[in-house]
Design a protein around this motif. Structure first.
Motif, mmCIF file in Angstrom:
data_model
loop_
_atom_site.group_PDB
_atom_site.id
_atom_site.type_symbol
_atom_site.label_atom_id
_atom_site.label_comp_id
_atom_site.label_asym_id
_atom_site.label_seq_id
_atom_site.Cartn_x
_atom_site.Cartn_y
_atom_site.Cartn_z
ATOM 1 N N LYS A 58 0.816 -1.221 0.000
ATOM 2 C CA LYS A 58 0.000 0.000 0.000
ATOM 3 C C LYS A 58 0.847 1.267 0.000
ATOM 4 C CE LYS A 58 -3.866 -2.283 0.398
ATOM 5 N NZ LYS A 58 -4.703 -2.493 -0.733
ATOM 6 N N VAL A 59 2.141 1.157 0.337
ATOM 7 C CA VAL A 59 3.020 2.309 0.440
ATOM 8 C C VAL A 59 4.172 2.153 -0.546
ATOM 9 C CG1 VAL A 59 4.577 3.599 1.958
ATOM 10 C CG2 VAL A 59 2.431 2.674 2.858
ATOM 11 N N ILE A 60 4.462 3.200 -1.302
ATOM 12 C CA ILE A 60 5.595 3.204 -2.218
ATOM 13 C C ILE A 60 6.730 3.964 -1.538
ATOM 14 C CG2 ILE A 60 6.451 4.007 -4.448
ATOM 15 C CD1 ILE A 60 3.596 3.660 -5.540
ATOM 16 N N ASN A 61 7.879 3.304 -1.414
ATOM 17 C CA ASN A 61 9.042 3.886 -0.754
ATOM 18 C C ASN A 61 10.127 4.171 -1.787
ATOM 19 O OD1 ASN A 61 10.431 4.301 2.035
ATOM 20 N ND2 ASN A 61 11.917 3.230 0.769
ATOM 21 N N GLU A 62 10.694 5.366 -1.728
ATOM 22 C CA GLU A 62 11.731 5.803 -2.659
ATOM 23 C C GLU A 62 13.034 6.055 -1.912
ATOM 24 O OE1 GLU A 62 12.571 9.594 -5.657
ATOM 25 O OE2 GLU A 62 11.038 9.778 -4.110
ATOM 26 N N ASP A 63 14.137 5.545 -2.465
ATOM 27 C CA ASP A 63 15.485 5.843 -1.966
ATOM 28 C C ASP A 63 16.297 6.411 -3.127
ATOM 29 O OD1 ASP A 63 15.661 5.086 0.842
ATOM 30 O OD2 ASP A 63 15.220 3.058 0.128
ATOM 31 N N PHE A 64 16.541 7.724 -3.091
ATOM 32 C CA PHE A 64 17.210 8.448 -4.158
ATOM 33 C C PHE A 64 18.627 8.819 -3.712
ATOM 34 C CE2 PHE A 64 18.210 12.558 -6.250
ATOM 35 C CZ PHE A 64 18.106 12.172 -7.575
ATOM 36 N N LYS A 65 19.599 8.642 -4.614
ATOM 37 C CA LYS A 65 21.003 8.971 -4.320
ATOM 38 C C LYS A 65 21.618 9.677 -5.514
ATOM 39 C CE LYS A 65 21.562 4.793 -1.642
ATOM 40 N NZ LYS A 65 22.068 3.436 -1.598
ATOM 41 N N LEU A 75 21.149 12.525 -0.520
ATOM 42 C CA LEU A 75 20.282 11.363 -0.326
ATOM 43 C C LEU A 75 18.868 11.842 -0.029
ATOM 44 C CD1 LEU A 75 22.582 9.353 2.111
ATOM 45 C CD2 LEU A 75 22.349 9.014 -0.365
ATOM 46 N N GLY A 76 17.902 11.183 -0.614
ATOM 47 C CA GLY A 76 16.508 11.531 -0.354
ATOM 48 C C GLY A 76 15.662 10.289 -0.224
ATOM 49 N N ASN A 77 14.559 10.437 0.493
ATOM 50 C CA ASN A 77 13.628 9.333 0.692
ATOM 51 C C ASN A 77 12.216 9.889 0.670
ATOM 52 O OD1 ASN A 77 11.935 7.622 2.883
ATOM 53 N ND2 ASN A 77 13.332 6.325 1.747
ATOM 54 N N SER A 78 11.322 9.161 0.026
ATOM 55 C CA SER A 78 9.917 9.549 0.079
ATOM 56 C C SER A 78 9.059 8.332 0.340
ATOM 57 C CB SER A 78 9.473 10.231 -1.227
ATOM 58 O OG SER A 78 9.308 9.290 -2.271
ATOM 59 N N VAL A 79 7.898 8.599 0.896
ATOM 60 C CA VAL A 79 6.856 7.588 1.012
ATOM 61 C C VAL A 79 5.608 8.170 0.368
ATOM 62 C CG1 VAL A 79 7.729 6.347 3.020
ATOM 63 C CG2 VAL A 79 6.281 8.336 3.364
ATOM 64 N N SER A 80 4.957 7.346 -0.442
ATOM 65 C CA SER A 80 3.747 7.758 -1.149
ATOM 66 C C SER A 80 2.655 6.752 -0.848
ATOM 67 C CB SER A 80 3.995 7.807 -2.660
ATOM 68 O OG SER A 80 5.078 8.656 -2.973
ATOM 69 N N VAL A 81 1.447 7.255 -0.651
ATOM 70 C CA VAL A 81 0.327 6.381 -0.311
ATOM 71 C C VAL A 81 -0.964 6.950 -0.888
ATOM 72 C CG1 VAL A 81 -0.131 7.502 1.920
ATOM 73 C CG2 VAL A 81 -0.779 5.093 1.589
ATOM 74 N N TYR A 82 -1.838 6.048 -1.286
ATOM 75 C CA TYR A 82 -3.164 6.445 -1.743
ATOM 76 C C TYR A 82 -4.122 6.339 -0.571
ATOM 77 C CZ TYR A 82 -7.537 6.700 -4.282
ATOM 78 O OH TYR A 82 -8.773 7.086 -4.716
ATOM 79 N N ASN A 83 -4.850 7.428 -0.288
ATOM 80 C CA ASN A 83 -5.831 7.441 0.787
ATOM 81 C C ASN A 83 -7.211 7.170 0.185
ATOM 82 O OD1 ASN A 83 -7.789 8.197 2.690
ATOM 83 N ND2 ASN A 83 -6.411 9.678 3.647
ATOM 84 N N PRO A 84 -7.794 5.986 0.429
ATOM 85 C CA PRO A 84 -9.086 5.667 -0.190
ATOM 86 C C PRO A 84 -10.239 6.521 0.337
ATOM 87 C CG PRO A 84 -8.399 3.913 1.303
ATOM 88 C CD PRO A 84 -7.271 4.878 1.222
#
Length: 166
Positions: A58-65, A75-84
């Motif tokens: 349900k959660v998309i996790n990003e690790d950017f370098k 370095l960056g990190n994101s979390v993305s989620v759809y709220n129904p």
């Protein structure tokens, strides 16, 4: 028999199209390991981006370098989620420079977008956004854009070309 085959073929096509239009899967194209390249000459840089799904997918996790260029070591990190409940995508970005950005997702045709909420300063309404487009199974283009007029016009601030790692 021919009629049944035709019905099954149409049902299959409609099902595939429904999956393509499933807003909860709008950013699934992004999942994977990516090489990132941008700029030319002194502005050139490269990095990697690893995107995974977590928490029951349900959660998309990003690790950017950033590996090369003027910001190597970023370095960056994101979390993305759809709220129904709200029927909206949300993303929170953090990085090793102390950055935090809160973004809301939307779909505009074939473009997948996360953008900041509008901020008014000196009579101007500023918004920033990331736009994913030209999406194929093995590549896409990502733009970081800004506006000072509430979204009437957008200026390109950073463009990254992504290719899927083999």
């Amino acid at each position: 028999m021919k009629t049944i085959f035709t019905i099954l073929l149409i049902a299959s096509a409609l099902s595939a199209n429904a999956q393509d239009n499933d807003i909860t899967k709008a950013f699934d194209f992004w999942v994977g390991e990516w090489d990132a390249k941008w700029g030319k000459g002194e502005t050139a840089g490269s990095g990697t981006n690893t995107i995974t799904k977590k928490l029951d997918d349900k959660v998309i996790n990003e690790d950017f370098k950033i590996l090369e260029g003027t910001n190597a070591g970023f370095l960056g990190n994101s979390v993305s989620v759809y709220n129904p409940r709200t029927k909206q995508w949300h993303q929170a970005w953090v990085d090793n420079q102390g950055g935090f950005i809160n973004l809301v997702g939307e779909i505009d045709g074939n473009k997948k977008i996360f953008k900041t909420l509008p901020v008014e300063k000196d009579g101007k309404i500023a918004i920033q956004r990331m736009v994913f487009y030209d999406i194929t199974p093995d590549s896409f283009t990502w733009n970081w854009e800004g506006t000072q007029d509430g979204g009437k016009t957008w200026n390109l601030l950073w463009q990254i070309n992504y290719t899927r790692k083999k």
